[in-house]
Write a protein that holds these residues in place. Structure first.
Motif, PDB file in Angstrom:
ATOM      1  N   LEU A  19     -76.496  29.647  46.761  1.00 41.91           N
ATOM      2  CA  LEU A  19     -77.724  29.068  46.215  1.00 41.91           C
ATOM      3  C   LEU A  19     -78.636  30.194  45.732  1.00 41.91           C
ATOM      4  O   LEU A  19     -78.850  31.174  46.458  1.00 41.91           O
ATOM      5  CB  LEU A  19     -78.439  28.230  47.291  1.00 41.91           C
ATOM      6  N   ARG A  20     -79.158  30.052  44.536  1.00 39.33           N
ATOM      7  CA  ARG A  20     -79.978  31.124  43.958  1.00 39.33           C
ATOM      8  C   ARG A  20     -81.180  31.447  44.841  1.00 39.33           C
ATOM      9  O   ARG A  20     -81.499  32.615  45.062  1.00 39.33           O
ATOM     10  CB  ARG A  20     -80.448  30.711  42.554  1.00 39.33           C
ATOM     11  N   ASP A  21     -81.885  30.451  45.284  1.00 35.85           N
ATOM     12  CA  ASP A  21     -83.042  30.633  46.167  1.00 35.85           C
ATOM     13  C   ASP A  21     -82.877  29.654  47.322  1.00 35.85           C
ATOM     14  O   ASP A  21     -83.144  28.456  47.177  1.00 35.85           O
ATOM     15  CB  ASP A  21     -84.342  30.364  45.405  1.00 35.85           C
ATOM     16  N   PRO A  22     -82.415  30.124  48.488  1.00 33.58           N
ATOM     17  CA  PRO A  22     -82.124  29.216  49.604  1.00 33.58           C
ATOM     18  C   PRO A  22     -83.301  28.337  50.023  1.00 33.58           C
ATOM     19  O   PRO A  22     -83.103  27.156  50.359  1.00 33.58           O
ATOM     20  CB  PRO A  22     -81.719  30.177  50.730  1.00 33.58           C
ATOM     21  N   TRP A  23     -84.505  28.891  50.008  1.00 29.25           N
ATOM     22  CA  TRP A  23     -85.652  28.104  50.465  1.00 29.25           C
ATOM     23  C   TRP A  23     -86.123  27.133  49.391  1.00 29.25           C
ATOM     24  O   TRP A  23     -86.571  26.020  49.707  1.00 29.25           O
ATOM     25  CB  TRP A  23     -86.778  29.034  50.916  1.00 29.25           C
ATOM     26  N   GLU A  24     -86.011  27.523  48.146  1.00 26.23           N
ATOM     27  CA  GLU A  24     -86.333  26.591  47.065  1.00 26.23           C
ATOM     28  C   GLU A  24     -85.314  25.446  47.049  1.00 26.23           C
ATOM     29  O   GLU A  24     -85.653  24.288  46.787  1.00 26.23           O
ATOM     30  CB  GLU A  24     -86.348  27.314  45.712  1.00 26.23           C
ATOM     31  N   ALA A  25     -84.055  25.776  47.339  1.00 29.62           N
ATOM     32  CA  ALA A  25     -83.023  24.743  47.431  1.00 29.62           C
ATOM     33  C   ALA A  25     -83.330  23.780  48.570  1.00 29.62           C
ATOM     34  O   ALA A  25     -83.141  22.564  48.441  1.00 29.62           O
ATOM     35  CB  ALA A  25     -81.655  25.391  47.622  1.00 29.62           C
ATOM     36  N   ARG A  26     -83.807  24.335  49.700  1.00 29.93           N
ATOM     37  CA  ARG A  26     -84.194  23.444  50.806  1.00 29.93           C
ATOM     38  C   ARG A  26     -85.309  22.507  50.379  1.00 29.93           C
ATOM     39  O   ARG A  26     -85.286  21.314  50.686  1.00 29.93           O
ATOM     40  CB  ARG A  26     -84.607  24.248  52.038  1.00 29.93           C
ATOM     41  N   ASN A  27     -86.311  23.039  49.671  1.00 25.15           N
ATOM     42  CA  ASN A  27     -87.408  22.180  49.207  1.00 25.15           C
ATOM     43  C   ASN A  27     -86.884  21.061  48.312  1.00 25.15           C
ATOM     44  O   ASN A  27     -87.376  19.934  48.361  1.00 25.15           O
ATOM     45  CB  ASN A  27     -88.442  23.008  48.438  1.00 25.15           C
ATOM     46  N   ALA A  45     -72.398  25.001  51.374  1.00 25.68           N
ATOM     47  CA  ALA A  45     -73.790  24.888  50.923  1.00 25.68           C
ATOM     48  C   ALA A  45     -74.463  23.657  51.512  1.00 25.68           C
ATOM     49  O   ALA A  45     -75.613  23.716  51.984  1.00 25.68           O
ATOM     50  CB  ALA A  45     -73.843  24.840  49.397  1.00 25.68           C
ATOM     51  N   LEU A  46     -73.758  22.537  51.521  1.00 30.71           N
ATOM     52  CA  LEU A  46     -74.337  21.302  52.059  1.00 30.71           C
ATOM     53  C   LEU A  46     -74.526  21.399  53.575  1.00 30.71           C
ATOM     54  O   LEU A  46     -75.516  20.896  54.117  1.00 30.71           O
ATOM     55  CB  LEU A  46     -73.456  20.103  51.699  1.00 30.71           C
ATOM     56  N   LYS A  47     -73.607  22.047  54.255  1.00 34.58           N
ATOM     57  CA  LYS A  47     -73.774  22.252  55.701  1.00 34.58           C
ATOM     58  C   LYS A  47     -75.002  23.105  55.997  1.00 34.58           C
ATOM     59  O   LYS A  47     -75.759  22.839  56.944  1.00 34.58           O
ATOM     60  CB  LYS A  47     -72.525  22.917  56.292  1.00 34.58           C
ATOM     61  N   LEU A  48     -75.212  24.140  55.202  1.00 30.06           N
ATOM     62  CA  LEU A  48     -76.386  25.002  55.394  1.00 30.06           C
ATOM     63  C   LEU A  48     -77.680  24.204  55.226  1.00 30.06           C
ATOM     64  O   LEU A  48     -78.628  24.353  56.003  1.00 30.06           O
ATOM     65  CB  LEU A  48     -76.342  26.156  54.391  1.00 30.06           C
ATOM     66  N   LEU A  49     -77.710  23.349  54.232  1.00 30.18           N
ATOM     67  CA  LEU A  49     -78.922  22.554  53.977  1.00 30.18           C
ATOM     68  C   LEU A  49     -79.100  21.480  55.042  1.00 30.18           C
ATOM     69  O   LEU A  49     -80.232  21.164  55.428  1.00 30.18           O
ATOM     70  CB  LEU A  49     -78.840  21.947  52.577  1.00 30.18           C
ATOM     71  N   GLU A  50     -77.993  20.927  55.531  1.00 27.77           N
ATOM     72  CA  GLU A  50     -78.094  19.957  56.625  1.00 27.77           C
ATOM     73  C   GLU A  50     -78.596  20.638  57.901  1.00 27.77           C
ATOM     74  O   GLU A  50     -79.361  20.055  58.676  1.00 27.77           O
ATOM     75  CB  GLU A  50     -76.733  19.297  56.875  1.00 27.77           C
TER      76      GLU A  50
END
Length: 811
Positions: free
Chosen positions: A372-380, A415-420
């Motif tokens: 993910l380019r920006d992990p925290w922006e992706a979380r948002n 990626a989806l596991k990280l966001l979960e």
């Protein structure tokens, strides 16, 4: 003098979903309902969407949607549940916001809410931003507009939180009067300290945020009136509520006055039965008699912008006299239900969760940057996926945030596991986890389950053991209940059994397939199952199922092909095994070996082979997900209970004449005889109530017999069964309003409810009647006046039903 009234309800339930199944499992404490969301919806959320206004004779003259005339916020996770589980109530809430815009100068009454009810002053700044972003985007998804205001969980506030709200375009929020520190007129240099009773709540205030040119407006609700509504039985009488609200105005004030209150929305029906009706009456009476203008916060701000500014007391809230200590310390605030209990467990629980969050934050960031380019922006932005998990929408999200245009499937899973992991790391801070009295409580266990999901994902992603260190910290949280010992024991007892992985889903599928026939493609909660091969064999009562299927998580896209075998050999005796598919040769060896032993009726050999083929991966009835486990147990018990029931009925029939004779003589009945009568008559009544077209004569005879023998009826169970039947009959009438026989049957059944020794809630039946009264009834009444005989008969029965339902016609 201009006088305005605004009533705000904060409608919220903590998320109750099993973190691995994304659905709420059976909660016995909510009986006869499936879970607490369902129960509270029936007691509060639904009634407020169709509340009654009564005339002087106690008849229903109007049914109104309270939400359209008040200010309200709903928990996003609650609305997510309601969207699929209580869609009629959900739509009524969404529609109420649209209607409120017509009432209140284009301003909708719904306010947004921080997403997972996190205590914001105790959150780090990154989580604050995500919680606000998710709350706003969830609101936009549901209500179709930008929110003007946002409610803070427990009104817990600090300046950083208000800064975050303002940065994301939130214009106002709502606080308790004691949360103001000092105030002054705009343009004045002189501050005035707020007294202990709080700031004047009759106007909005502007707060200038430090180190920026941003501002946010704050409404401070009327504390005394709000407390009276929540805790002093003010909702027992709508007139009293009106008078108390009007008493909030003060003729000494020279400015337009706003009397506004805020309570938990559950006050109106769940905490105070029929509280929704007191609210409906008050709103109607105030508006009809022009006693004040009903408004919401957005409209009031437009008409009367702040003339004063305010400074707040940071780290304060509406439900803790010690600020926000209730969510991190043993401050003395508790439910009051367990005198002598301590809440020393709160601090180590928060410390354990903080350690888990902070330990994983850097690992998340480092690991996620590969995908993910920006992990925290992706979380948002991940809220877009939470709201819509369709494959197309997940693809759009990944294309917007991934480092490459197309991620390979295995990288998508990671990626989806990280966001979960991050989603559950926020859910584990849901405020109810600290609010009540013990770490073993259902709300606290829930937040620890979220932590368990975080740990599971983290250990899979980072290949490191976190659970021992987490449990070491959690063990410092001591329970008041000796058998639960401490937080680590609570984790082992209530969290570990709830943990799900693909093999456990496979075991559930294998064992339940002995009782249910699955399609080639099926779903088990948030998992899909694609059946690739299946062999079923039955010998007498024994059943064997062996097969191979692909199991896929709809949440993370993780997928695995599993082979399985399951054996049922009577009563509760079940044995199943699951393992990763190891190729066709090994699979066929298992199928042939187990099937051959079963066909020889050598059940011990079948069990041995299952243990051999699925070493360490065997399961029993204990491991099934709760709802299906209960369903299968009921199936297994059915024959046993049927035998007991038959014997009990025979016993009762043999001795009922003796019981009547003893009753006639006034001689106490032996307990055995009375217990048999109570069981039989309540069972027969329940069965009669559940029939599609209840036999009125039989029900009347059973009620008479129960009364004759002095048998106590099981009110809660019978009420629930009868209400569901009456609702189904009314729904069929709504679909086929001209069905005279159905109308007559419903009329007769409603008449029977008057003679019952327990109250039957006719809320849904009345709602349907009210709709027909305003749509179908005028047409058929017109036909009847023109001489149509069938219409005349229909109108007569409809009028009769209306009398029994206490509905006033011609309004």
């Amino acid at each position: 003098m201009q006088r305005y009234i605004c009533i705000h309800g904060h409608f919220y339930q903590p998320p109750r979903e099993n973190p691995w199944l994304e659905d709420i499992e059976l909660q016995d404490s909510a009986y006869p309902y499936h879970n607490w969301n369902e129960r509270i919806t029936d007691e509060c959320y639904a009634p407020n969407s169709a509340s009654r206004i009564l005339d002087g004779e106690g008849r229903i003259m109007k049914i109104v949607n309270n939400y359209a005339k008040i200010s309200f916020d709903f928990g996003p996770t609650l609305l997510s549940w309601m969207e699929t589980k209580a869609p009629d109530t959900y739509q009524a809430i969404i529609q109420a916001d649209k209607e409120s815009q017509q009432h209140f100068s284009g301003h909708g009454s719904a306010m947004a809410l921080v997403y997972s009810h996190m205590i914001m002053p105790l959150a780090n700044r990154r989580d604050k931003h995500t919680q606000v972003i998710w709350g706003i985007q969830d609101f936009e998804y549901r209500f179709g507009r930008r929110p003007e205001g946002m409610f803070l969980p427990e009104t817990a506030v600090d300046l950083e939180t208000l800064q975050v709200l303002a940065e994301h375009g939130i214009r106002f929020t709502l606080l308790a009067p004691h949360q103001a520190r000092r105030m002054r007129k705009l343009g004045s240099k002189h501050w005035r300290e707020v007294e202990s009773r709080g700031v004047d709540p009759s106007m909005p205030y502007r707060l200038h945020l430090p180190d920026s040119d941003r501002t946010i407006d704050i409404f401070f609700y009327d504390g005394p009136i709000s407390r009276a509504i929540a805790f002093e039985e003010l909702l027992a009488n709508g007139e009293h509520l009106v008078q108390r609200l009007l008493g909030g105005f003060d003729d000494a004030r020279s400015w337009p006055q706003l009397v506004h209150i805020a309570t938990d929305g559950e006050t109106y029906g769940h905490h105070h039965r029929h509280g929704d009706m007191a609210l409906a009456y008050a709103l109607h009476h105030i508006e009809a008699n022009n006693l004040a203008r009903l408004t919401n916060y957005g409209e009031y701000l437009e008409k009367h912008p702040p003339t004063h500014e305010v400074e707040i007391i940071e780290n304060s809230s509406w439900s803790c006299a010690h600020g926000v200590e209730r969510w991190r310390n043993n401050c003395g605030c508790n439910s009051g239900m367990h005198p002598g209990w301590h809440q020393e467990w709160r601090a180590p629980l928060r410390d354990a969760l903080d350690w888990l969050r902070d330990t994983l934050a850097l690992r998340y960031e480092e690991h996620a940057r590969r995908f993910l380019r920006d992990p925290w922006e992706a979380r948002n932005g991940y809220i877009a996926v939470v709201l819509n998990r369709s494959p197309e929408n997940v693809e759009r999200f990944l294309q917007a945030h991934a480092v490459r245009k197309i991620l390979p499937p295995e990288e998508q899973v990671t990626a989806l596991k990280l966001l979960e992991l991050q989603r559950h790391a926020m859910l584990m801070y849901t405020s109810c986890g600290w609010f009540f009295d013990d770490i073993s409580g259902i709300e606290t266990t829930q937040v620890i389950q979220y932590a368990g999901r975080v740990i599971q994902l983290a250990e899979e992603l980072f290949n490191s053991k976190l659970e021992p260190q987490f449990l070491e910290r959690l063990a410092r949280a001591k329970s008041n209940v000796p058998e639960h010992r401490n937080g680590a024991h609570v984790y082992e007892k209530f969290v570990k059994p709830a943990v799900v992985d693909l093999p456990k889903v496979g075991a559930h599928y294998a064992i339940t397939s002995l009782f249910d026939r699955y399609e080639d493609q099926s779903c088990i909660y948030c998992y899909t199952v694609d059946q690739e091969d299946r062999r079923d064999t039955i010998t007498g009562k024994a059943k064997l199922a062996v097969g191979r299927a692909r199991f896929t998580s709809l949440i993370t896209r993780e997928s695995e092909t599993l082979s399985y075998g399951a054996l049922y050999f009577g009563y509760h005796n079940l044995n199943g095994g699951v393992r990763v598919y190891r190729g066709e040769e090994a699979y066929q060896e298992m199928v042939k070996g187990v099937t051959a032993a079963f066909e020889r009726a050598d059940l011990p050999e079948v069990i041995r082979l299952l243990d051999q083929y699925f070493s360490g991966m065997t399961y029993s009835l204990r491991e099934l997900f709760r709802d299906k486990q209960r369903e299968i147990l009921e199936l297994i018990l059915e024959s046993t209970l049927s035998e007991v029931e038959t014997d009990c009925h025979r016993f009762y029939e043999r001795h009922v004449s003796l019981m009547r004779f003893l009753k006639h003589l006034g001689i106490p009945q032996p307990k055995t005889l009375h217990t048999a009568a109570e069981f039989v008559l309540n069972t027969r009544l329940r069965q009669a109530f559940l029939e599609e077209v209840p036999d009125l004569e039989r029900i009347t005879a059973l009620l008479h017999e129960a009364e004759t023998l002095g048998v106590q009826l099981h009110g809660n169970e019978l009420r629930y069964a009868l209400e569901r039947t009456l609702e189904r009959m009314a729904e069929r009438l709504a679909d086929s309003p001209a069905d005279l026989m159905l109308l007559q049957n419903l009329d007769a059944m409603i008449g029977t409810t008057r003679s019952l020794p327990f109250e039957v809630d006719l809320w849904k039946v009345q709602n349907i009647y009210y709709k027909l009264l305003n749509t179908v009834y005028p047409i058929l009444r017109g036909d009847a006046t023109q001489g149509d005989e069938s219409s005349r008969v229909w109108v007569n029965h409809f009028d009769s039903l209306g009398e029994k339902l206490r509905m006033r016609r011609g309004t």
